[in-house]
Design a protein around this motif. Sequence first.
Motif, PDB file in Angstrom:
ATOM      1  N   GLN A  66     -36.981 -48.410  54.856  1.00  0.00           N
ATOM      2  CA  GLN A  66     -35.949 -47.810  55.697  1.00  0.00           C
ATOM      3  C   GLN A  66     -36.578 -46.876  56.710  1.00  0.00           C
ATOM      4  O   GLN A  66     -37.413 -46.038  56.368  1.00  0.00           O
ATOM      5  N   ILE A  67     -36.168 -47.010  57.963  1.00  0.00           N
ATOM      6  CA  ILE A  67     -36.634 -46.131  59.028  1.00  0.00           C
ATOM      7  C   ILE A  67     -35.539 -45.105  59.294  1.00  0.00           C
ATOM      8  O   ILE A  67     -34.365 -45.471  59.445  1.00  0.00           O
ATOM      9  N   PRO A  68     -35.872 -43.794  59.312  1.00  0.00           N
ATOM     10  CA  PRO A  68     -34.854 -42.764  59.558  1.00  0.00           C
ATOM     11  C   PRO A  68     -34.091 -43.022  60.846  1.00  0.00           C
ATOM     12  O   PRO A  68     -34.650 -43.494  61.841  1.00  0.00           O
ATOM     13  N   GLU A  69     -32.812 -42.714  60.817  1.00  0.00           N
ATOM     14  CA  GLU A  69     -31.974 -42.969  61.982  1.00  0.00           C
ATOM     15  C   GLU A  69     -32.426 -42.159  63.193  1.00  0.00           C
ATOM     16  O   GLU A  69     -32.294 -42.604  64.333  1.00  0.00           O
ATOM     17  N   GLU A  70     -32.985 -40.980  62.934  1.00  0.00           N
ATOM     18  CA  GLU A  70     -33.477 -40.158  64.049  1.00  0.00           C
ATOM     19  C   GLU A  70     -34.588 -40.854  64.824  1.00  0.00           C
ATOM     20  O   GLU A  70     -34.687 -40.720  66.043  1.00  0.00           O
ATOM     21  N   VAL A  71     -35.427 -41.594  64.111  1.00  0.00           N
ATOM     22  CA  VAL A  71     -36.536 -42.292  64.766  1.00  0.00           C
ATOM     23  C   VAL A  71     -36.006 -43.337  65.734  1.00  0.00           C
ATOM     24  O   VAL A  71     -36.512 -43.502  66.837  1.00  0.00           O
ATOM     25  N   LEU A  72     -34.955 -44.033  65.307  1.00  0.00           N
ATOM     26  CA  LEU A  72     -34.372 -45.057  66.173  1.00  0.00           C
ATOM     27  C   LEU A  72     -33.537 -44.429  67.291  1.00  0.00           C
ATOM     28  O   LEU A  72     -33.570 -44.889  68.434  1.00  0.00           O
ATOM     29  N   ARG A  73     -32.811 -43.362  66.951  1.00  0.00           N
ATOM     30  CA  ARG A  73     -31.899 -42.764  67.924  1.00  0.00           C
ATOM     31  C   ARG A  73     -32.651 -42.118  69.078  1.00  0.00           C
ATOM     32  O   ARG A  73     -32.247 -42.231  70.236  1.00  0.00           O
ATOM     33  N   TYR A  74     -33.746 -41.446  68.777  1.00  0.00           N
ATOM     34  CA  TYR A  74     -34.481 -40.721  69.816  1.00  0.00           C
ATOM     35  C   TYR A  74     -35.732 -41.454  70.284  1.00  0.00           C
ATOM     36  O   TYR A  74     -36.609 -40.878  70.919  1.00  0.00           O
ATOM     37  N   ASN A  75     -35.822 -42.749  69.910  1.00  0.00           N
ATOM     38  CA  ASN A  75     -36.891 -43.614  70.411  1.00  0.00           C
ATOM     39  C   ASN A  75     -38.281 -43.076  70.127  1.00  0.00           C
ATOM     40  O   ASN A  75     -39.182 -43.165  70.975  1.00  0.00           O
ATOM     41  N   GLU A  76     -38.442 -42.490  68.978  1.00  0.00           N
ATOM     42  CA  GLU A  76     -39.781 -42.032  68.610  1.00  0.00           C
ATOM     43  C   GLU A  76     -40.672 -43.240  68.320  1.00  0.00           C
ATOM     44  O   GLU A  76     -40.214 -44.266  67.826  1.00  0.00           O
ATOM     45  N   ARG A  77     -41.924 -43.116  68.599  1.00  0.00           N
ATOM     46  CA  ARG A  77     -42.841 -44.240  68.457  1.00  0.00           C
ATOM     47  C   ARG A  77     -43.018 -44.617  66.996  1.00  0.00           C
ATOM     48  O   ARG A  77     -43.158 -43.777  66.133  1.00  0.00           O
ATOM     49  N   PHE A 329     -23.945 -41.052  62.991  1.00  0.00           N
ATOM     50  CA  PHE A 329     -24.835 -40.332  62.073  1.00  0.00           C
ATOM     51  C   PHE A 329     -24.144 -40.241  60.709  1.00  0.00           C
ATOM     52  O   PHE A 329     -23.309 -39.373  60.486  1.00  0.00           O
ATOM     53  N   LYS A 330     -24.466 -41.128  59.793  1.00  0.00           N
ATOM     54  CA  LYS A 330     -23.800 -41.069  58.493  1.00  0.00           C
ATOM     55  C   LYS A 330     -24.782 -41.041  57.331  1.00  0.00           C
ATOM     56  O   LYS A 330     -24.559 -40.370  56.351  1.00  0.00           O
ATOM     57  N   LYS A 331     -25.896 -41.749  57.416  1.00  0.00           N
ATOM     58  CA  LYS A 331     -26.865 -41.778  56.320  1.00  0.00           C
ATOM     59  C   LYS A 331     -28.254 -41.548  56.903  1.00  0.00           C
ATOM     60  O   LYS A 331     -29.018 -42.468  57.142  1.00  0.00           O
ATOM     61  N   SER A 332     -28.554 -40.312  57.157  1.00  0.00           N
ATOM     62  CA  SER A 332     -29.812 -39.956  57.785  1.00  0.00           C
ATOM     63  C   SER A 332     -30.840 -39.591  56.718  1.00  0.00           C
ATOM     64  O   SER A 332     -30.588 -38.770  55.849  1.00  0.00           O
ATOM     65  N   LEU A 333     -32.010 -40.227  56.777  1.00  0.00           N
ATOM     66  CA  LEU A 333     -33.053 -39.954  55.790  1.00  0.00           C
ATOM     67  C   LEU A 333     -33.675 -38.578  55.984  1.00  0.00           C
ATOM     68  O   LEU A 333     -34.121 -37.942  55.033  1.00  0.00           O
ATOM     69  N   LEU A 334     -33.748 -38.118  57.213  1.00  0.00           N
ATOM     70  CA  LEU A 334     -34.347 -36.814  57.481  1.00  0.00           C
ATOM     71  C   LEU A 334     -33.340 -35.672  57.341  1.00  0.00           C
ATOM     72  O   LEU A 334     -33.725 -34.510  57.363  1.00  0.00           O
ATOM     73  N   GLY A 335     -32.058 -36.005  57.233  1.00  0.00           N
ATOM     74  CA  GLY A 335     -31.046 -34.960  57.014  1.00  0.00           C
ATOM     75  C   GLY A 335     -30.671 -34.191  58.249  1.00  0.00           C
ATOM     76  O   GLY A 335     -30.145 -33.091  58.166  1.00  0.00           O
TER      77      GLY A 335
END
Length: 397
Positions: A66-77, A329-335
């Motif tokens: 699973q990739i944290p949603e923040e990584v996908l949302r903010y286009n982190e590499r 934003f419902k199930k974020s791994l990074l919180g």
Amino acid sequence: MDMCGAFQNRIFLFSCACLSGILFALVWRKYEQTVQFSAIRNHYSSALHKSNYKEWLQQQNVSKIQIPEEVLRYNERSNKELESSFLFRTTPVLCLVFVNTHNGAESVKQTWAKHCNIVTFFGRFVDEKIPVLKVPPVTSFEGFCYAFTHVFKKYNEQFEWLIIADDNTYAIIENLRHYVAPLNSSFPYYLGHPVKGFSNLYNVGSAGIALSKGSLSLLHSVYSSASDCKFKHPPSWYFDQSIGKILYSFNVHPVDTRDSDLRGRFNPFSVETMLIPGSISVFSSYWRSSAFISEEGMNCCSDRAITFHGMLPSKLYLMEYILNHLTVFKKSLLGTGNKPPAIQKESDQSVSKFDKTKQVGEPFVQLMDHNWVRNRRRKKAKKAQDDKNIWNEIFGS
């Protein structure tokens, strides 16, 4: 008088017959929902009933994380390949779309068609911008045969699965890939929403039909060129019935494509029609002809539904936005971003009162002084009592 009484009796009997027919239709509908049609199944149906997708991923030497949603949302590499991209590469799908209008063709092109590996449009008109190739009536087998032989000859080595749909359908191609990825496309799979024909089952075209390369090879062995489409007599005028009859002759049958909770993947109606109980008429052929019926309401459709039919172009754009652009934003791994607001205690609420000294500018709505309102009500009541006393003094006895 006797004639009037006989006429009234006939009206009464006719009304009773109509009511009995309606009640019978309601009871039959419930019966169709409860007792499922015992369909003919081939030896490939067990693989569809219980997916072995995880085992297939292991065979591909791929591990799933699973990739944290923040990584996908903010286009982190990230050096990880998305699962959807992996399936796009390993399970190529050709979308064969029959269109009725230019507007419908454009809406499909701008929405779900972008998720296909290859997409081809066929209709009664020519549109070089989209582009649309002209064929005979799109619901006829002749029109399908021309389109099928064209794409099979041109793209034979570039796809493993083909989905047939029209411009009133929204197809979720990612869910189709997830569904068929573990299957061997060289086997003749014939997927869709099975209905009862006069002699056998077939997948209805309105819900979309998915065919593996194995099934396409069988069709191609019978109709291999445009001349065959023109001169060979088709099994039926309608293309969906003809596909079913041709594959039936090779002992290939429709199967139950519902998920483990008996919810439909290929849906012949729009999302709202399937979700809202009572939207499908009691007299609709859906209840009589469907071999496998799902419940109405929230359990109507699979979480990995593949098609919805009966949708206007505007609804296609809405579906595309909700499914592929709207982020929740419902199930974020990074919180981050999904924490509920802290509940304010009553002791803290007394501190946070309105302070006029900290206000900048004039308030748009003036706060009301409750003491002023009470005093004004008392003055009105006292004045009314004084007026009453004066009236009594002047005109009283």
